[in-house]
Design a protein around this motif. Structure first.
Motif, PDB file in Angstrom:
ATOM      1  N   PHE A  58       4.055  -2.448   8.940  1.00  0.00           N
ATOM      2  CA  PHE A  58       3.445  -1.830   7.767  1.00  0.00           C
ATOM      3  C   PHE A  58       2.642  -0.589   8.151  1.00  0.00           C
ATOM      4  O   PHE A  58       2.712   0.445   7.483  1.00  0.00           O
ATOM      5  CB  PHE A  58       2.532  -2.858   7.078  1.00  0.00           C
ATOM      6  N   LEU A  59       1.884  -0.675   9.246  1.00  0.00           N
ATOM      7  CA  LEU A  59       0.975   0.411   9.613  1.00  0.00           C
ATOM      8  C   LEU A  59       1.609   1.455  10.526  1.00  0.00           C
ATOM      9  O   LEU A  59       1.194   2.611  10.525  1.00  0.00           O
ATOM     10  CB  LEU A  59      -0.273  -0.164  10.294  1.00  0.00           C
ATOM     11  N   SER A  60       2.620   1.066  11.312  1.00  0.00           N
ATOM     12  CA  SER A  60       3.113   1.987  12.341  1.00  0.00           C
ATOM     13  C   SER A  60       4.407   2.703  11.974  1.00  0.00           C
ATOM     14  O   SER A  60       4.682   3.779  12.511  1.00  0.00           O
ATOM     15  CB  SER A  60       3.309   1.240  13.667  1.00  0.00           C
ATOM     16  N   ILE A  61       5.225   2.142  11.083  1.00  0.00           N
ATOM     17  CA  ILE A  61       6.468   2.827  10.707  1.00  0.00           C
ATOM     18  C   ILE A  61       6.195   4.230  10.161  1.00  0.00           C
ATOM     19  O   ILE A  61       6.908   5.184  10.506  1.00  0.00           O
ATOM     20  CB  ILE A  61       7.278   1.988   9.703  1.00  0.00           C
ATOM     21  N   PRO A  62       5.161   4.432   9.310  1.00  0.00           N
ATOM     22  CA  PRO A  62       4.895   5.806   8.845  1.00  0.00           C
ATOM     23  C   PRO A  62       4.601   6.787   9.975  1.00  0.00           C
ATOM     24  O   PRO A  62       4.842   7.997   9.826  1.00  0.00           O
ATOM     25  CB  PRO A  62       3.662   5.631   7.936  1.00  0.00           C
ATOM     26  N   SER A  63       4.107   6.288  11.103  1.00  0.00           N
ATOM     27  CA  SER A  63       3.788   7.195  12.215  1.00  0.00           C
ATOM     28  C   SER A  63       5.044   7.838  12.794  1.00  0.00           C
ATOM     29  O   SER A  63       4.983   8.918  13.390  1.00  0.00           O
ATOM     30  CB  SER A  63       3.045   6.442  13.324  1.00  0.00           C
ATOM     31  N   LEU A  64       6.217   7.196  12.613  1.00  0.00           N
ATOM     32  CA  LEU A  64       7.455   7.720  13.191  1.00  0.00           C
ATOM     33  C   LEU A  64       7.860   9.038  12.537  1.00  0.00           C
ATOM     34  O   LEU A  64       8.289   9.971  13.217  1.00  0.00           O
ATOM     35  CB  LEU A  64       8.569   6.688  13.050  1.00  0.00           C
ATOM     36  N   THR A  65       7.745   9.121  11.203  1.00  0.00           N
ATOM     37  CA  THR A  65       8.069  10.375  10.528  1.00  0.00           C
ATOM     38  C   THR A  65       6.871  11.323  10.518  1.00  0.00           C
ATOM     39  O   THR A  65       7.052  12.536  10.348  1.00  0.00           O
ATOM     40  CB  THR A  65       8.539  10.117   9.088  1.00  0.00           C
ATOM     41  N   PHE A  66       5.676  10.793  10.691  1.00  0.00           N
ATOM     42  CA  PHE A  66       4.510  11.677  10.806  1.00  0.00           C
ATOM     43  C   PHE A  66       4.636  12.563  12.045  1.00  0.00           C
ATOM     44  O   PHE A  66       4.359  13.758  12.014  1.00  0.00           O
ATOM     45  CB  PHE A  66       3.227  10.843  10.872  1.00  0.00           C
ATOM     46  N   LYS A  67       5.112  11.956  13.135  1.00  0.00           N
ATOM     47  CA  LYS A  67       5.241  12.721  14.375  1.00  0.00           C
ATOM     48  C   LYS A  67       6.681  13.160  14.659  1.00  0.00           C
ATOM     49  O   LYS A  67       6.921  13.930  15.590  1.00  0.00           O
ATOM     50  CB  LYS A  67       4.719  11.900  15.547  1.00  0.00           C
ATOM     51  N   GLY A  68       7.640  12.670  13.872  1.00  0.00           N
ATOM     52  CA  GLY A  68       9.035  13.009  14.137  1.00  0.00           C
ATOM     53  C   GLY A  68       9.854  13.130  12.870  1.00  0.00           C
ATOM     54  O   GLY A  68       9.464  13.782  11.916  1.00  0.00           O
ATOM     55  N   ASP A  69      11.005  12.438  12.850  1.00  0.00           N
ATOM     56  CA  ASP A  69      11.918  12.528  11.711  1.00  0.00           C
ATOM     57  C   ASP A  69      12.421  11.139  11.342  1.00  0.00           C
ATOM     58  O   ASP A  69      11.748  10.149  11.632  1.00  0.00           O
ATOM     59  CB  ASP A  69      13.072  13.486  12.030  1.00  0.00           C
ATOM     60  N   TYR A  70      13.606  11.074  10.746  1.00  0.00           N
ATOM     61  CA  TYR A  70      14.104   9.811  10.204  1.00  0.00           C
ATOM     62  C   TYR A  70      15.118   9.123  11.115  1.00  0.00           C
ATOM     63  O   TYR A  70      15.864   8.251  10.678  1.00  0.00           O
ATOM     64  CB  TYR A  70      14.741  10.059   8.825  1.00  0.00           C
ATOM     65  N   ILE A 296       6.428   7.654   3.356  1.00  0.00           N
ATOM     66  CA  ILE A 296       4.963   7.729   3.417  1.00  0.00           C
ATOM     67  C   ILE A 296       4.534   8.559   4.616  1.00  0.00           C
ATOM     68  O   ILE A 296       3.641   9.411   4.524  1.00  0.00           O
ATOM     69  CB  ILE A 296       4.355   6.309   3.486  1.00  0.00           C
ATOM     70  N   GLY A 297       5.191   8.360   5.761  1.00  0.00           N
ATOM     71  CA  GLY A 297       4.853   9.124   6.962  1.00  0.00           C
ATOM     72  C   GLY A 297       5.087  10.614   6.793  1.00  0.00           C
ATOM     73  O   GLY A 297       4.279  11.435   7.242  1.00  0.00           O
ATOM     74  N   SER A 298       6.192  10.981   6.133  1.00  0.00           N
ATOM     75  CA  SER A 298       6.476  12.400   5.899  1.00  0.00           C
ATOM     76  C   SER A 298       5.391  13.045   5.044  1.00  0.00           C
ATOM     77  O   SER A 298       4.912  14.149   5.338  1.00  0.00           O
ATOM     78  CB  SER A 298       7.830  12.562   5.200  1.00  0.00           C
ATOM     79  N   ALA A 310      -4.258  10.918  15.186  1.00  0.00           N
ATOM     80  CA  ALA A 310      -3.484   9.992  16.014  1.00  0.00           C
ATOM     81  C   ALA A 310      -2.390   9.380  15.145  1.00  0.00           C
ATOM     82  O   ALA A 310      -2.698   8.713  14.147  1.00  0.00           O
ATOM     83  CB  ALA A 310      -4.387   8.897  16.571  1.00  0.00           C
ATOM     84  N   PRO A 311      -1.112   9.597  15.451  1.00  0.00           N
ATOM     85  CA  PRO A 311      -0.021   9.123  14.582  1.00  0.00           C
ATOM     86  C   PRO A 311      -0.086   7.635  14.256  1.00  0.00           C
ATOM     87  O   PRO A 311       0.152   7.238  13.117  1.00  0.00           O
ATOM     88  CB  PRO A 311       1.235   9.465  15.391  1.00  0.00           C
ATOM     89  N   ASP A 312      -0.420   6.805  15.258  1.00  0.00           N
ATOM     90  CA  ASP A 312      -0.413   5.364  15.037  1.00  0.00           C
ATOM     91  C   ASP A 312      -1.558   4.889  14.151  1.00  0.00           C
ATOM     92  O   ASP A 312      -1.563   3.743  13.701  1.00  0.00           O
ATOM     93  CB  ASP A 312      -0.461   4.622  16.375  1.00  0.00           C
ATOM     94  N   LYS A 313      -2.548   5.741  13.920  1.00  0.00           N
ATOM     95  CA  LYS A 313      -3.691   5.344  13.105  1.00  0.00           C
ATOM     96  C   LYS A 313      -3.756   6.098  11.779  1.00  0.00           C
ATOM     97  O   LYS A 313      -4.647   5.851  10.967  1.00  0.00           O
ATOM     98  CB  LYS A 313      -4.999   5.576  13.877  1.00  0.00           C
ATOM     99  N   VAL A 314      -2.831   7.014  11.548  1.00  0.00           N
ATOM    100  CA  VAL A 314      -2.948   7.916  10.405  1.00  0.00           C
ATOM    101  C   VAL A 314      -2.869   7.165   9.074  1.00  0.00           C
ATOM    102  O   VAL A 314      -3.620   7.454   8.140  1.00  0.00           O
ATOM    103  CB  VAL A 314      -1.880   9.030  10.491  1.00  0.00           C
ATOM    104  N   PHE A 315      -1.971   6.169   8.960  1.00  0.00           N
ATOM    105  CA  PHE A 315      -1.858   5.439   7.699  1.00  0.00           C
ATOM    106  C   PHE A 315      -3.102   4.592   7.450  1.00  0.00           C
ATOM    107  O   PHE A 315      -3.600   4.506   6.317  1.00  0.00           O
ATOM    108  CB  PHE A 315      -0.596   4.581   7.710  1.00  0.00           C
TER     109      PHE A 315
END
Length: 477
Positions: A58-70, A296-298, A310-315
């Motif tokens: 729930f908390l870390s998946i958004p970090s993947l698109t926050f720092k990268g793509d899909y 959500i991450g995008s 910090a990507p892992d804490k952004v959400f």
């Protein structure tokens, strides 16, 4: 903030209600662990998705698109392939006998030693990995208590949150059994999905830019990339499309074909067709779920663009700092829902494997075993509080990656059991091969920095090769 706390208390009351409401249905062992196979497959499907979706997801998946793509969706497509393989290849075997634990199937085919070894590895990996998930899940509650003005250290607030979360989860898991866990999972799935949809809508509202402009900005930055078609001669190829699909398929075969906690939801249905619907349907649902949290991450990237985050804490930071009361309480409840669904299932499945695979049901009731493992899980979640920061980081990483090292050999065990061939060695020697293949996978993965999407195929191949070599030696002699 008082309304946020009220929302959390109300959520806990509902969870307690489910536990005590279904307590009267747990008269026998099959009732407690499989609910007499009376639950409709749609509820089991939602329970399966909720169980595999931890608070980390729930908390870390958004970090993947926050720092990268899909590109992570490549893994999700592999998940669907893997579940289809399990549904068509392994699942018919599980429904052909009268087993409650899938490790009983291993015992019937390969002997008691492999059965107990599989159960032991499952126990250690679950206690370590899910104990750490429980610890991480308590952090949002600690943040909320801190925002309410409680003048206590973060460690003390974390332990208060952890204790509360553990007590609630243990009580409804022990009292209500599998039936209560499944229907609570369904409730928790709706809570965290609605929480994710609200977060997405709030981000769209707060961005204050036309949606078309936001999409164009993300496209310009390469944020919409999905398939990785270029293999790198040097560098990380985890998301190279071939490796991603294969790795995702193997991950799903291992988790949904050999992990008791997840397979339990599939074999709890009334027949094979319903079980296949659960597996394949959950794979499709998980893809849409990932799309929601990746979106959500995008939008978080656009919202915080220009700031160092910090990507892992952004959400987590967005939830705590931007979500108004009492919606904040609902989103924290969503985080707890994603955690508690996994943890309650862990308690029940650990109780099941020790009742049936180790014969502890001769001396202890299902509720007693569940209480024991609930307390053990709570104790394991306290470990990070007593470690220095560097060791805590190492423990977290180990807890989150241990499944990648054990799933490959576990798949190989079930493959060999399904192959209808006698082992060339005794059950104890084969158990030694199984443990050796796990250690070899760890050594290869750490030593050569292998892409995580290839760790499971490597573990699978290692155990199969050990058995084939021993079979060749046996024939030669």
């Amino acid at each position: 903030m008082i309304w946020d706390l009220f929302v959390l208390i109300f959520y806990f009351v509902i969870v307690f209600y489910f536990g005590f409401h279904f307590a009267k249905n747990n008269q026998k062992e099959e009732d407690f662990y499989l609910a007499k196979k009376e639950i409709h497959w749609i509820f089991l499907l939602l329970s399966l998705v909720a169980t595999e979706t931890s608070s980390l997801t729930f908390l870390s998946i958004p970090s993947l698109t926050f720092k990268g793509d899909y590109r992570f969706l490549e893994i999700a497509f592999g998940y669907l392939i893997g579940r289809t393989v399990v549904a068509l290849y392994l699942l018919p075997s599980y429904f052909s006998g009268n087993t409650i634990s899938v490790y009983e199937y291993i015992g019937n085919r390969l002997g008691k030693s492999p059965q107990k070894t599989m159960s032991f590895v499952f126990t250690i990996s679950r206690l370590l990995g899910d104990g750490i998930r429980l610890y991480i899940s308590s952090l949002p509650i600690a943040f909320l208590l801190e925002k309410m003005g409680l003048k206590l250290s973060p460690e003390v607030l974390g332990m208060i949150a952890l204790t509360t979360l553990s007590i609630v989860t243990i009580i409804y898991s022990v009292v209500g059994g599998f039936r209560a866990i499944v229907f609570t999972d369904v409730l928790q799935w709706f809570i965290y999905i609605l929480g994710g949809i609200f977060a997405l809508g709030l981000l769209i509202y707060k961005l204050e830019i036309p949606m078309g402009e936001g999409i164009t900005n993300l496209q310009t930055l390469g944020k919409w990339n999905l398939f990785v078609l270029d293999y790198l001669a040097e560098g990380d190829n985890s998301y190279f499309i071939v490796f991603a699909l294969i790795g995702g398929a193997f991950i799903s075969i291992g988790s949904h074909g050999t992990d008791l906690m997840l397979v339990q939801r599939v074999i709890a249905t009334k027949n094979l067709i319903s079980g296949q619907k659960i597996l394949i349907g959950s794979g499709i649902l998980v893809i849409f779920q990932f799309i929601l949290f990746l979106l959500i991450g995008s939008l978080l990237y656009l919202f915080y663009q220009g700031q160092t985050m910090a990507p892992d804490k952004v959400f987590s930071q967005f939830i705590v700092n931007e979500v108004p009361s009492p919606i904040l309480g609902i989103l924290v409840a969503a985080i707890l829902a994603s955690a508690m669904s996994t943890l309650s299932s862990t308690i029940n499945s650990l109780s099941l494997t020790w009742a049936r695979d180790w014969g502890m049901d001769q001396w202890f009731s299902p509720k007693a075993l569940s209480l024991f493992f609930g307390i053990t899980l709570f104790v394991s979640s306290l470990i990070p509080y007593f470690l220095i920061q560097t060791w805590e980081k190492g423990l977290l990483e180990m807890g989150l990656t241990i499944f990648s090292y054990t799933l490959g050999p576990s798949i190989a065990v079930f493959y060999l059991a399904k192959a209808n061939k006698d082992l060339p060695v005794s059950g104890r020697v084969f158990s030694g091969f199984f443990l050796t293949s796990i250690l070899s996978t760890v050594a290869i993965g750490v030593g050569f920095k292998i892409s995580f999407t290839l760790l499971i195929p490597i573990g699978f191949g290692t155990l199969v090769c050990l058995v084939q070599i021993s079979r060749f030696i046996y024939k030669k002699n």
